[in-house]
Design a protein around this motif. Structure first.
Motif, PDB file in Angstrom:
ATOM      1  N   LYS A  53      -2.398  -3.787 -14.381  1.00  0.00           N
ATOM      2  CA  LYS A  53      -1.677  -5.066 -14.314  1.00  0.00           C
ATOM      3  C   LYS A  53      -0.773  -5.135 -13.094  1.00  0.00           C
ATOM      4  CE  LYS A  53      -1.706  -6.028 -19.285  1.00  0.00           C
ATOM      5  NZ  LYS A  53      -0.877  -6.286 -20.487  1.00  0.00           N
ATOM      6  N   SER A  54      -0.087  -4.029 -12.827  1.00  0.00           N
ATOM      7  CA  SER A  54       0.809  -3.999 -11.667  1.00  0.00           C
ATOM      8  C   SER A  54       0.029  -4.128 -10.362  1.00  0.00           C
ATOM      9  CB  SER A  54       1.597  -2.690 -11.672  1.00  0.00           C
ATOM     10  OG  SER A  54       2.370  -2.569 -10.495  1.00  0.00           O
ATOM     11  N   LEU A  55      -1.134  -3.450 -10.283  1.00  0.00           N
ATOM     12  CA  LEU A  55      -1.955  -3.536  -9.076  1.00  0.00           C
ATOM     13  C   LEU A  55      -2.514  -4.938  -8.882  1.00  0.00           C
ATOM     14  CD1 LEU A  55      -3.895  -0.155  -9.433  1.00  0.00           C
ATOM     15  CD2 LEU A  55      -2.319  -0.737  -7.589  1.00  0.00           C
ATOM     16  N   MET A  56      -2.950  -5.561  -9.984  1.00  0.00           N
ATOM     17  CA  MET A  56      -3.483  -6.916  -9.889  1.00  0.00           C
ATOM     18  C   MET A  56      -2.400  -7.898  -9.464  1.00  0.00           C
ATOM     19  SD  MET A  56      -6.694  -6.921 -10.415  1.00  0.00           S
ATOM     20  CE  MET A  56      -6.973  -8.673 -10.705  1.00  0.00           C
ATOM     21  N   ALA A  57      -1.204  -7.662  -9.967  1.00  0.00           N
ATOM     22  CA  ALA A  57      -0.105  -8.568  -9.616  1.00  0.00           C
ATOM     23  C   ALA A  57       0.279  -8.443  -8.146  1.00  0.00           C
ATOM     24  CB  ALA A  57       1.101  -8.279 -10.506  1.00  0.00           C
ATOM     25  N   ASP A  58       0.215  -7.235  -7.634  1.00  0.00           N
ATOM     26  CA  ASP A  58       0.623  -7.013  -6.236  1.00  0.00           C
ATOM     27  C   ASP A  58      -0.454  -7.394  -5.233  1.00  0.00           C
ATOM     28  OD1 ASP A  58       3.144  -6.142  -6.894  1.00  0.00           O
ATOM     29  OD2 ASP A  58       2.602  -4.014  -6.903  1.00  0.00           O
ATOM     30  N   ILE A 112       0.842  -1.203   0.000  1.00  0.00           N
ATOM     31  CA  ILE A 112       0.000   0.000   0.000  1.00  0.00           C
ATOM     32  C   ILE A 112       0.869   1.242   0.000  1.00  0.00           C
ATOM     33  CG2 ILE A 112      -1.641   1.346   1.381  1.00  0.00           C
ATOM     34  CD1 ILE A 112      -2.893  -1.337   2.249  1.00  0.00           C
ATOM     35  N   PHE A 113       1.872   1.288   0.865  1.00  0.00           N
ATOM     36  CA  PHE A 113       2.762   2.442   0.921  1.00  0.00           C
ATOM     37  C   PHE A 113       3.516   2.631  -0.394  1.00  0.00           C
ATOM     38  CE2 PHE A 113       2.444   2.200   5.625  1.00  0.00           C
ATOM     39  CZ  PHE A 113       2.117   3.527   5.849  1.00  0.00           C
ATOM     40  N   LYS A 114       3.881   1.520  -1.018  1.00  0.00           N
ATOM     41  CA  LYS A 114       4.594   1.577  -2.292  1.00  0.00           C
ATOM     42  C   LYS A 114       3.750   2.272  -3.360  1.00  0.00           C
ATOM     43  CE  LYS A 114       5.685  -1.442  -6.159  1.00  0.00           C
ATOM     44  NZ  LYS A 114       5.620  -2.828  -6.666  1.00  0.00           N
ATOM     45  N   HIS A 115       2.477   1.851  -3.454  1.00  0.00           N
ATOM     46  CA  HIS A 115       1.606   2.423  -4.478  1.00  0.00           C
ATOM     47  C   HIS A 115       1.160   3.840  -4.122  1.00  0.00           C
ATOM     48  CE1 HIS A 115       1.106  -0.777  -7.432  1.00  0.00           C
ATOM     49  NE2 HIS A 115       1.241  -1.640  -6.414  1.00  0.00           N
ATOM     50  N   LEU A 116       1.083   4.149  -2.832  1.00  0.00           N
ATOM     51  CA  LEU A 116       0.763   5.518  -2.443  1.00  0.00           C
ATOM     52  C   LEU A 116       1.855   6.477  -2.911  1.00  0.00           C
ATOM     53  CD1 LEU A 116      -0.791   5.258   1.148  1.00  0.00           C
ATOM     54  CD2 LEU A 116      -1.882   6.095  -0.937  1.00  0.00           C
ATOM     55  N   LYS A 117       3.104   6.056  -2.767  1.00  0.00           N
ATOM     56  CA  LYS A 117       4.216   6.903  -3.218  1.00  0.00           C
ATOM     57  C   LYS A 117       4.165   7.093  -4.729  1.00  0.00           C
ATOM     58  CE  LYS A 117       7.437   5.656   0.505  1.00  0.00           C
ATOM     59  NZ  LYS A 117       8.715   4.972   0.840  1.00  0.00           N
ATOM     60  N   VAL A 118       3.869   5.992  -5.437  1.00  0.00           N
ATOM     61  CA  VAL A 118       3.796   6.070  -6.900  1.00  0.00           C
ATOM     62  C   VAL A 118       2.613   6.947  -7.319  1.00  0.00           C
ATOM     63  CG1 VAL A 118       3.528   4.743  -9.036  1.00  0.00           C
ATOM     64  CG2 VAL A 118       4.863   3.807  -7.134  1.00  0.00           C
ATOM     65  N   PHE A 119       1.475   6.795  -6.588  1.00  0.00           N
ATOM     66  CA  PHE A 119       0.288   7.592  -6.904  1.00  0.00           C
ATOM     67  C   PHE A 119       0.543   9.083  -6.640  1.00  0.00           C
ATOM     68  CE2 PHE A 119      -3.685   9.565  -5.308  1.00  0.00           C
ATOM     69  CZ  PHE A 119      -4.371   9.604  -6.504  1.00  0.00           C
ATOM     70  N   LEU A 120       1.274   9.380  -5.590  1.00  0.00           N
ATOM     71  CA  LEU A 120       1.582  10.774  -5.280  1.00  0.00           C
ATOM     72  C   LEU A 120       2.417  11.401  -6.406  1.00  0.00           C
ATOM     73  CD1 LEU A 120       1.454  13.135  -3.306  1.00  0.00           C
ATOM     74  CD2 LEU A 120       3.474  12.206  -2.162  1.00  0.00           C
ATOM     75  N   LYS A 121       3.422  10.649  -6.869  1.00  0.00           N
ATOM     76  CA  LYS A 121       4.242  11.145  -7.988  1.00  0.00           C
ATOM     77  C   LYS A 121       3.391  11.311  -9.249  1.00  0.00           C
ATOM     78  CE  LYS A 121       8.610   9.109  -6.395  1.00  0.00           C
ATOM     79  NZ  LYS A 121       9.669   8.106  -6.683  1.00  0.00           N
ATOM     80  N   PHE A 122       2.473  10.344  -9.458  1.00  0.00           N
ATOM     81  CA  PHE A 122       1.596  10.411 -10.626  1.00  0.00           C
ATOM     82  C   PHE A 122       0.702  11.657 -10.561  1.00  0.00           C
ATOM     83  CE2 PHE A 122      -2.366   9.433 -12.838  1.00  0.00           C
ATOM     84  CZ  PHE A 122      -1.899   8.958 -14.053  1.00  0.00           C
ATOM     85  N   THR A 123       0.169  11.953  -9.352  1.00  0.00           N
ATOM     86  CA  THR A 123      -0.700  13.118  -9.157  1.00  0.00           C
ATOM     87  C   THR A 123       0.050  14.413  -9.422  1.00  0.00           C
ATOM     88  OG1 THR A 123      -1.978  11.887  -7.500  1.00  0.00           O
ATOM     89  CG2 THR A 123      -2.230  14.286  -7.520  1.00  0.00           C
TER      90      THR A 123
END
Length: 354
Positions: free
Chosen positions: A337-342, A13-24
């Motif tokens: 795909k990345s979210l489904m894999a994780d 969750i923390f990993k994707h939050l960081k990626v989402f923040l950069k994406f935003t």
């Protein structure tokens, strides 16, 4: 040898939050565009709200049990109200305050506004034409009566409904009445509410004392009539006495005696009529309701400006959350795909030994 453990759910969750923040941050224009759109929408809505003034007035009315008074059941119908199942004068007054009939009655009071004396309804027609940028027309004459013109009757009703939407009446638990009225012009707002209370008082008193006034007028006419008759009889007695000064025979006394009996009879009737007249006057006084103002209207009135700050704040908040949600959906679609894999459940790893 044991396999290495994958990332935990929390770490993912923390990993994707960081990626989402950069994406935003890299797509901040989406968030800004949505916020800007909603700020604009709410700004336009705020700009449509008219600036206005609110006047308030409070008054009290003495309590009366209408059900215990003879003939009081018909008072609601005399006032032109629909609801006749009322038990107190305050309930009747509240019905009257909320009726279109009373507002129409108020509109035909003559007031002075902006150094011009005219009917209240004509002042309102001029005010609304200024607000709407139209030419004022269909003015009313002070001698106008309902039923004279169907088109004007309909126009009058529509104006009364407009004003009714700006006007409220409330009964407090203490029994006091609070009236409030809102309009774009400060002086018109004050004048209308003050005149409306005068209209209420006049109309309610007129209907409330209608029967007592009828009795009073009848008693007054009867008293005046008997007074005239009594004066005539007294003159007849005096004339008979004058005619009988030199009379010797008893028969000459008959007209005098007859006139004296008539005077006594008419005197009794006149005395009763005077008592009835005074009683009728007291009935009118008792039937007259006492409306007493508690809080009057004074300048400056409460000003209601356009809710710009409030609407812009709401627009920013709604735009921010919807923009964030839109960015999240975009991120989820792009990294599906990345979210489904994780986050897709995986079978447990087997332990092997060398």
């Amino acid at each position: 040898m044991m396999n290495s453990h994958p990332l935990t759910q929390q770490q993912l969750i923390f990993k994707h939050l960081k990626v989402f923040l950069k994406f935003t941050l890299t797509h901040i224009y989406v968030l800004a565009a949505v916020i800007g759109l909603f700020v604009y929408i709410f700004y336009i809505n705020a700009n449509k709200v008219e600036e206005s003034y609110t006047a308030r007035i409070s008054f009290m009315l003495a309590d009366e049990d209408m059900q215990s008074q003879p003939g009081a059941f018909n008072l609601a119908s005399q006032l032109g109200l629909v609801n006749q199942q009322v038990g107190s004068n305050k309930a009747i007054l509240k019905e009257l305050l909320d009726s279109r009939k009373l507002i129409e009655n108020t509109l035909f009071y003559e007031i002075e506004l902006n150094k011009k004396k005219d009917l209240l309804i004509n002042h309102y027609i001029i005010l609304r034409s200024k607000l709407w940028g139209t030419k004022p027309d269909n003015f009313f004459d002070k001698n106008y009566k309902l039923g004279d013109d169907d088109n004007k009757d309909s126009y009058l009703a529509s104006l009364a409904w407009e004003i009714k939407s700006r006007y409220t009446s409330v009964i407090r638990e203490s029994g006091f009445f609070d009236l409030s009225f809102t309009a774009p012009d400060e002086y018109f707002t004050k004048k209308f509410l003050e005149t409306h209370l005068i209209s209420l008082s006049d109309y309610y008193k007129e209907k409330r004392t209608q029967r007592a006034m009828s009795v009073l007028k009848f008693a007054q006419r009867r008293s005046d009539s008997l007074s005239g008759v009594l004066a005539g009889k007294e003159n007849a007695v005096a004339s008979s006495i004058d005619n009988n000064i030199l009379g010797i025979m008893s028969i000459t006394k008959v007209p005098e005696l007859r006139n004296k009996r008539n005077v006594e009879l008419v005197s009794k009737l006149y005395g009763e009529a005077v008592l009835n007249l005074e009683s009728a006057k007291m009935s009118v006084v008792k039937e007259t309701p006492m409306i007493q103002v508690i809080d009057d209207i004074r300048f400056p009135l409460q000003f209601n400006g356009k809710p710009m700050q409030k609407n812009i704040t709401i627009g920013v908040l709604i735009g921010f959350f919807l923009g964030l949600l839109l960015t999240l959906v975009w991120y989820a679609v792009k990294n599906f795909k990345s979210l489904m894999a994780d986050f897709q459940p995986k079978p447990k790893d087997k332990v092997t030994y060398s």
